[in-house]
Scaffold this active site. Structure first.
Site, mmCIF file in Angstrom:
data_model
loop_
_atom_site.group_PDB
_atom_site.id
_atom_site.type_symbol
_atom_site.label_atom_id
_atom_site.label_comp_id
_atom_site.label_asym_id
_atom_site.label_seq_id
_atom_site.Cartn_x
_atom_site.Cartn_y
_atom_site.Cartn_z
ATOM 1 N N TYR A 40 47.020 41.781 122.641
ATOM 2 C CA TYR A 40 46.797 43.240 122.622
ATOM 3 C C TYR A 40 45.360 43.582 122.244
ATOM 4 O O TYR A 40 44.901 44.700 122.499
ATOM 5 C CB TYR A 40 47.735 43.941 121.637
ATOM 6 C CG TYR A 40 49.212 43.818 121.922
ATOM 7 C CD1 TYR A 40 49.696 43.290 123.116
ATOM 8 C CD2 TYR A 40 50.152 44.258 120.973
ATOM 9 C CE1 TYR A 40 51.054 43.173 123.347
ATOM 10 C CE2 TYR A 40 51.507 44.161 121.210
ATOM 11 C CZ TYR A 40 51.958 43.610 122.392
ATOM 12 O OH TYR A 40 53.310 43.510 122.618
ATOM 13 N N HIS A 98 54.818 34.544 122.632
ATOM 14 C CA HIS A 98 54.804 35.803 123.402
ATOM 15 C C HIS A 98 55.496 35.663 124.750
ATOM 16 O O HIS A 98 56.253 36.534 125.176
ATOM 17 C CB HIS A 98 53.356 36.272 123.592
ATOM 18 C CG HIS A 98 53.237 37.733 123.861
ATOM 19 N ND1 HIS A 98 52.123 38.466 123.527
ATOM 20 C CD2 HIS A 98 54.096 38.612 124.421
ATOM 21 C CE1 HIS A 98 52.305 39.732 123.877
ATOM 22 N NE2 HIS A 98 53.497 39.846 124.423
#
Length: 267
Positions: A40, A98
């Protein structure tokens, strides 16, 4: 904070000061669970917001996720240390894989053992996965043993309820954490959710969050609007009947939003 709060602040697609402000507004509203990820690019801003708010470390639950570029033995633990430095903490509460390694380029045994090592080293209290299929969850439990994987974080919302994966995760002892709970705003346009909300003067977002809780799911909505953040936090004013839940269950049409070319073959 020992257990993951059912509701958290998601920070996907929130950059720089937008992430800082969203986390600050979330903490002000009462959120105590914050979710971020290496990819991110906002861990530093999330860490700054938490630090500026002045909350004690044991009073919030913090999650980050390791990107698959770091699955090699050399860089996995190093990348976690970098995340901790950006977040300005000495450990996270939950560290996730992830995405499974694209095309199994890095064997699952390798990166899951690195994940377990991060826990052993005290860099995280819990470990988990994200975007894992049924087969991958089962393999992960074979590798790490029962009870080690805290959650599988998956796309889940009224229009894509991912039931097979959610049910199998729970059978395997994993919590189900739903990301994209509002289907990038599509829940707001649902006449069914609007109609259910009208009965308790609630927004479709609040109805969705009440449904998530009724299902036993954890969830991490994101917003940049302080009023919406407060609204999300106050979803428990909504009381859903069995009929309401059945109506929301019927909204499922398999509409997947997150489907990158490196993703696994979905169930």
């Amino acid at each position: 904070m020992q257990d993951m709060p059912q509701l958290g602040i998601g920070t996907f697609r929130l950059e720089d000061n937008t992430a800082y402000k969203s986390v600050t507004d979330g903490l002000k509203a009462g959120f105590r669970h914050i979710d971020t990820a290496q990819i991110y690019g906002n861990e530093e801003y999330v860490g700054d917001a938490i630090k500026a708010f002045g909350i004690e470390r044991e009073d919030f639950f913090l999650t980050t996720k390791v990107w698959f570029d770091h699955f090699g033995n050399d860089s996995f633990i190093e990348s976690v240390h970098e995340s901790l430095a950006k977040l300005k903490v000495d450990h996270v509460d939950l560290l996730l894989i992830h995405w499974p390694s694209p095309d199994d380029k890095v064997p699952m045994e390798q990166y899951l053992n690195s994940l377990a090592q991060a826990k052993k080293d005290g860099l995280t209290r819990h470990i988990g996965v994200s975007n894992f299929t049924i087969e991958q969850m089962e393999k992960a439990v074979e590798i790490l043993g029962e009870g080690e994987i805290y959650t599988n974080q998956i796309e889940l919302h009224p229009f894509m309820q991912n039931r097979k994966v959610a049910e199998r995760a729970e059978e395997l002892g994993m919590k189900v954490t739903a990301y994209m709970p509002f289907a990038v705003g599509k829940v707001m346009k649902s006449e069914t959710l609007q109609s259910i909300g009208q009965k308790s003067d609630a927004s479709p977002a609040q109805v969705t969050l009440a449904w998530m809780k009724a299902k036993g799911y954890y969830t991490i909505p994101s917003s940049t609007n302080p009023d919406h953040i407060q609204d999300n936090y106050e979803f428990e004013k909504v009381s859903l009947s069995a009929d309401d839940i059945a109506l929301i269950d019927d909204l499922d049409n398999g509409e997947r939003i997150v489907d990158p070319d490196f993703g696994p073959e979905w169930d």
